[in-house]
Design a protein around this motif. Structure first.
Motif, PDB file in Angstrom:
ATOM      1  N   LYS A 174      35.271  32.812  49.597  1.00 51.57           N
ATOM      2  CA  LYS A 174      36.252  33.901  49.524  1.00 51.57           C
ATOM      3  C   LYS A 174      36.022  34.775  48.286  1.00 51.57           C
ATOM      4  N   MET A 175      35.676  34.139  47.159  1.00 51.76           N
ATOM      5  CA  MET A 175      35.389  34.908  45.943  1.00 51.76           C
ATOM      6  C   MET A 175      34.184  35.814  46.158  1.00 51.76           C
ATOM      7  N   PHE A 176      33.138  35.276  46.801  1.00 54.88           N
ATOM      8  CA  PHE A 176      31.946  36.088  47.072  1.00 54.88           C
ATOM      9  C   PHE A 176      32.299  37.278  47.965  1.00 54.88           C
ATOM     10  N   ALA A 177      33.065  37.011  49.032  1.00 52.54           N
ATOM     11  CA  ALA A 177      33.447  38.100  49.947  1.00 52.54           C
ATOM     12  C   ALA A 177      34.304  39.139  49.226  1.00 52.54           C
ATOM     13  N   ALA A 178      35.179  38.663  48.339  1.00 52.58           N
ATOM     14  CA  ALA A 178      36.084  39.579  47.627  1.00 52.58           C
ATOM     15  C   ALA A 178      35.344  40.475  46.652  1.00 52.58           C
ATOM     16  N   GLY A 179      34.171  40.060  46.189  1.00 54.92           N
ATOM     17  CA  GLY A 179      33.448  40.858  45.198  1.00 54.92           C
ATOM     18  C   GLY A 179      32.664  42.017  45.769  1.00 54.92           C
ATOM     19  N   ILE A 180      32.463  42.051  47.091  1.00 57.85           N
ATOM     20  CA  ILE A 180      31.574  43.061  47.684  1.00 57.85           C
ATOM     21  C   ILE A 180      32.156  44.471  47.581  1.00 57.85           C
ATOM     22  N   LEU A 181      33.363  44.680  48.121  1.00 54.54           N
ATOM     23  CA  LEU A 181      33.949  46.029  48.114  1.00 54.54           C
ATOM     24  C   LEU A 181      34.250  46.537  46.697  1.00 54.54           C
ATOM     25  N   PRO A 182      34.790  45.711  45.780  1.00 58.34           N
ATOM     26  CA  PRO A 182      34.941  46.188  44.401  1.00 58.34           C
ATOM     27  C   PRO A 182      33.605  46.591  43.761  1.00 58.34           C
ATOM     28  N   GLY A 183      32.535  45.845  44.075  1.00 63.53           N
ATOM     29  CA  GLY A 183      31.214  46.213  43.565  1.00 63.53           C
ATOM     30  C   GLY A 183      30.775  47.572  44.090  1.00 63.53           C
ATOM     31  N   TRP A 365      42.414  37.771  44.348  1.00 63.01           N
ATOM     32  CA  TRP A 365      42.542  39.143  43.829  1.00 63.01           C
ATOM     33  C   TRP A 365      42.522  39.132  42.299  1.00 63.01           C
ATOM     34  N   PHE A 366      43.270  38.209  41.709  1.00 60.83           N
ATOM     35  CA  PHE A 366      43.273  38.114  40.252  1.00 60.83           C
ATOM     36  C   PHE A 366      41.885  37.742  39.732  1.00 60.83           C
ATOM     37  N   GLY A 367      41.178  36.884  40.478  1.00 60.45           N
ATOM     38  CA  GLY A 367      39.829  36.501  40.078  1.00 60.45           C
ATOM     39  C   GLY A 367      38.893  37.684  39.997  1.00 60.45           C
ATOM     40  N   ILE A 368      39.011  38.626  40.932  1.00 57.05           N
ATOM     41  CA  ILE A 368      38.154  39.823  40.904  1.00 57.05           C
ATOM     42  C   ILE A 368      38.503  40.700  39.699  1.00 57.05           C
ATOM     43  N   LEU A 369      39.799  40.865  39.424  1.00 53.73           N
ATOM     44  CA  LEU A 369      40.206  41.618  38.230  1.00 53.73           C
ATOM     45  C   LEU A 369      39.641  40.957  36.976  1.00 53.73           C
ATOM     46  N   PHE A 370      39.715  39.635  36.938  1.00 51.31           N
ATOM     47  CA  PHE A 370      39.223  38.866  35.789  1.00 51.31           C
ATOM     48  C   PHE A 370      37.717  39.069  35.613  1.00 51.31           C
ATOM     49  N   VAL A 371      36.964  38.975  36.721  1.00 45.05           N
ATOM     50  CA  VAL A 371      35.498  39.110  36.654  1.00 45.05           C
ATOM     51  C   VAL A 371      35.108  40.522  36.232  1.00 45.05           C
ATOM     52  N   ILE A 372      35.821  41.542  36.721  1.00 48.88           N
ATOM     53  CA  ILE A 372      35.527  42.921  36.294  1.00 48.88           C
ATOM     54  C   ILE A 372      35.752  43.058  34.796  1.00 48.88           C
ATOM     55  N   ASN A 373      36.816  42.442  34.298  1.00 50.87           N
ATOM     56  CA  ASN A 373      37.062  42.467  32.857  1.00 50.87           C
ATOM     57  C   ASN A 373      35.936  41.779  32.090  1.00 50.87           C
ATOM     58  N   ILE A 421      41.862  48.743  41.980  1.00 50.38           N
ATOM     59  CA  ILE A 421      41.934  47.437  42.647  1.00 50.38           C
ATOM     60  C   ILE A 421      43.291  46.791  42.393  1.00 50.38           C
ATOM     61  N   MET A 422      43.892  47.058  41.227  1.00 49.16           N
ATOM     62  CA  MET A 422      45.242  46.552  40.964  1.00 49.16           C
ATOM     63  C   MET A 422      46.253  47.244  41.877  1.00 49.16           C
ATOM     64  N   ILE A 423      46.107  48.549  42.058  1.00 49.19           N
ATOM     65  CA  ILE A 423      47.052  49.327  42.876  1.00 49.19           C
ATOM     66  C   ILE A 423      46.857  49.031  44.360  1.00 49.19           C
ATOM     67  N   PHE A 424      45.579  48.875  44.772  1.00 47.66           N
ATOM     68  CA  PHE A 424      45.260  48.618  46.185  1.00 47.66           C
ATOM     69  C   PHE A 424      44.547  47.266  46.301  1.00 47.66           C
ATOM     70  N   PRO A 425      45.312  46.159  46.294  1.00 47.97           N
ATOM     71  CA  PRO A 425      44.705  44.813  46.326  1.00 47.97           C
ATOM     72  C   PRO A 425      43.796  44.579  47.541  1.00 47.97           C
ATOM     73  N   GLU A 426      44.018  45.348  48.627  1.00 47.80           N
ATOM     74  CA  GLU A 426      43.221  45.161  49.840  1.00 47.80           C
ATOM     75  C   GLU A 426      41.734  45.388  49.596  1.00 47.80           C
ATOM     76  N   ILE A 427      41.390  46.154  48.560  1.00 47.79           N
ATOM     77  CA  ILE A 427      39.977  46.371  48.240  1.00 47.79           C
ATOM     78  C   ILE A 427      39.293  45.028  47.981  1.00 47.79           C
ATOM     79  N   LEU A 431      37.954  41.702  52.898  1.00 47.36           N
ATOM     80  CA  LEU A 431      36.816  40.931  53.433  1.00 47.36           C
ATOM     81  C   LEU A 431      37.079  39.423  53.452  1.00 47.36           C
ATOM     82  N   PRO A 432      37.691  38.822  52.415  1.00 41.30           N
ATOM     83  CA  PRO A 432      38.027  37.389  52.526  1.00 41.30           C
ATOM     84  C   PRO A 432      38.930  37.094  53.723  1.00 41.30           C
ATOM     85  N   ASP A 433      39.916  37.969  53.954  1.00 35.52           N
ATOM     86  CA  ASP A 433      40.811  37.770  55.099  1.00 35.52           C
ATOM     87  C   ASP A 433      40.064  37.935  56.419  1.00 35.52           C
ATOM     88  N   LEU A 434      39.088  38.855  56.432  1.00 38.81           N
ATOM     89  CA  LEU A 434      38.328  39.135  57.660  1.00 38.81           C
ATOM     90  C   LEU A 434      37.393  37.982  57.991  1.00 38.81           C
TER      91      LEU A 434
END
Length: 436
Positions: A174-183, A365-373, A421-427, A431-434
């Motif tokens: 799920k973390m891998f899938a979540a990182g694609i669209l933010p990237g 979602w928080f994990g992606i924010l954390f990794v971007i930071n 990404i904070m405002i629109f968590p769906e970003i 993909l993890p949900d899909l």
């Protein structure tokens, strides 16, 4: 002794030994073990040992040395050189085209190696001299390489995401899938910044002269350079997203892809394999000590009862749940300027994650924010690792001050992406949900 005094002594001790220059993993693990002993006695060590034993038995952990070995092999092949040649032919005729092409290469590299630094060194060696020779502003060129090089920990596969999943208990897939669209979002935002900036100030990144531009035949022949990298990416990410393999099994497929790449480029030699294996052993050993320290810290933190104190402090932050999340992002951003990302994970995640979950936020979602930071931390002074990787390969005429100044607009672009990404968590969660 009150929890407030214990907390001050605990974090004060950590800060004191870190300022002495001792390794973070040993400081965090050592101080935690000492506090555990004086809080709960000798029996508390069994709790740490039990947690570590459980982690060591995790199948997911096998992915770390495999992805590291894959990155070490790919570093030595000619993939980056051929990719740059292709991007040079396709994008060189545009203003800022070489910078945009370099960003695209960094994104492809990030999708292959899973660590930060590999793309910085490769592009600093190959792309930077080419851009400077063609009249590019040095700060524009440096900023592009620094930014794109940090995407290795956001665009999957990512070693940092695996560690986040191990510490927090979320799914690696799920973390891998979540990182694609933010990237992709950060790449698009950075590209837009370059296009707009070059339209307003054409002298920063001039287009190639017409006589240097490639014909369509040359461009199409150069596309062959991306077939091998795309094959590696499909082997790793495609197999995970398609439900064919687990992330650990996909890491093994990635190693196979890296070995095939090395063979194609004539680099599948014993010295290359030996060096890659030794570097993998060193890095994996360091990660194991870091995991030990993380468990010791988590056990010491929980045993002191500091969770209630932290939650009380967070409740005092104005703005409700979102005020708390923004405060966490600010703390992480500031720590990223002075500490190693893995160390920041050890210190903050045992504190942050229970609060994030209690507030009802998605830990993925928080994990992606954390990794971007953490990615921003790689490129921000005074101690961002990418800054020093880049300094190691630039010409002597480029100073550390030039590198520091080059990242300012790019950090602002990354912060805009973080805010979106904070405002629109769906970003991050779509993909993890899909897929899962």
């Amino acid at each position: 002794m009150s929890i407030e005094i214990l907390t001050l002594l605990f974090f004060g001790s950590l800060l004191f030994f870190l300022l002495l220059g001792l390794p973070l993993a040993f400081v965090l693990g050592g101080v935690s073990v000492i506090f555990l002993y004086f809080t709960w006695g000798f029996d508390s060590f069994y709790m740490v040992a039990s947690q570590i034993w459980g982690t060591m038995g995790s199948f997911t952990l096998v992915a770390i040395p495999l992805f590291v070995f894959m990155a070490m092999i790919l570093e030595r092949t000619g993939v980056a050189r051929d990719l740059y040649k292709m991007m040079h032919l396709w994008f060189g005729g545009l203003r800022g085209g070489l910078a945009i092409g370099t960003l695209a290469i960094c994104a492809v590299f990030a999708a292959m190696v899973g660590i930060s630094g590999a793309a910085v060194v490769a592009m600093g060696t190959i792309a930077l001299p080419s851009m400077l020779e063609r009249g590019y502003d040095k700060r524009m060129a440096l900023g592009v390489i620094n930014t794109g090089g940090g995407w290795g920990i956001l665009i999957p596969p990512s070693i940092l995401m695996i560690l986040y999943a191990l510490i927090t208990g979320v799914s690696v897939g799920k973390m891998f899938a979540a990182g694609i669209l933010p990237g992709v979002l950060l790449m698009v935002l950075t590209t837009l910044y370059i296009v707009i900036r070059c339209a307003l100030q054409p002298e920063l990144a001039p287009a190639l002269p017409k006589e240097e531009r490639a014909s369509w035949g040359e461009k199409l022949r150069a596309v062959r350079a991306v077939l091998l990298p795309i094959g590696v990416v499909v082997m790793v990410l495609g197999s995970i997203m398609g439900g064919i393999t687990t992330p650990t099994e996909a890491a093994a497929m990635g190693v196979l892809g890296a070995l095939i790449s090395a063979a194609v480029y004539g680099e599948l030699k014993w010295p290359v394999m030996q060096e890659a294996a030794i570097r993998t052993f060193k890095l994996t050993g360091m990660i194991m000590w870091i995991l030990f320290a993380a468990h010791a810290f988590s056990a010491a933190y929980q045993s002191m009862g500091a969770q209630a104190l932290i939650e009380g402090l967070m409740a005092m932050i104005p703005g409700g749940p979102w005020g708390i999340i923004i405060s966490m992002m600010l703390i992480t951003f500031l720590l990223g300027m002075v500490l190693d990302p893995v160390g920041i994970m050890m210190i903050t995640l045992p504190v942050f994650i229970p609060i994030v979950q209690s507030l009802g936020f998605d830990p993925i979602w928080f994990g992606i924010l954390f990794v971007i930071n953490m990615e921003i931390g790689y490129m921000t002074p005074p101690f961002g690792f990418n800054l020093f990787y880049l300094k190691g390969v630039v010409p002597p005429s480029i100073s550390m001050n030039d590198i520091y100044k080059s990242i300012i607009p790019f950090v602002l672009v990354e912060i805009v992406g973080l805010a979106l990404i904070m405002i629109f968590p769906e970003i991050a969660t779509y993909l993890p949900d899909l897929f899962f």
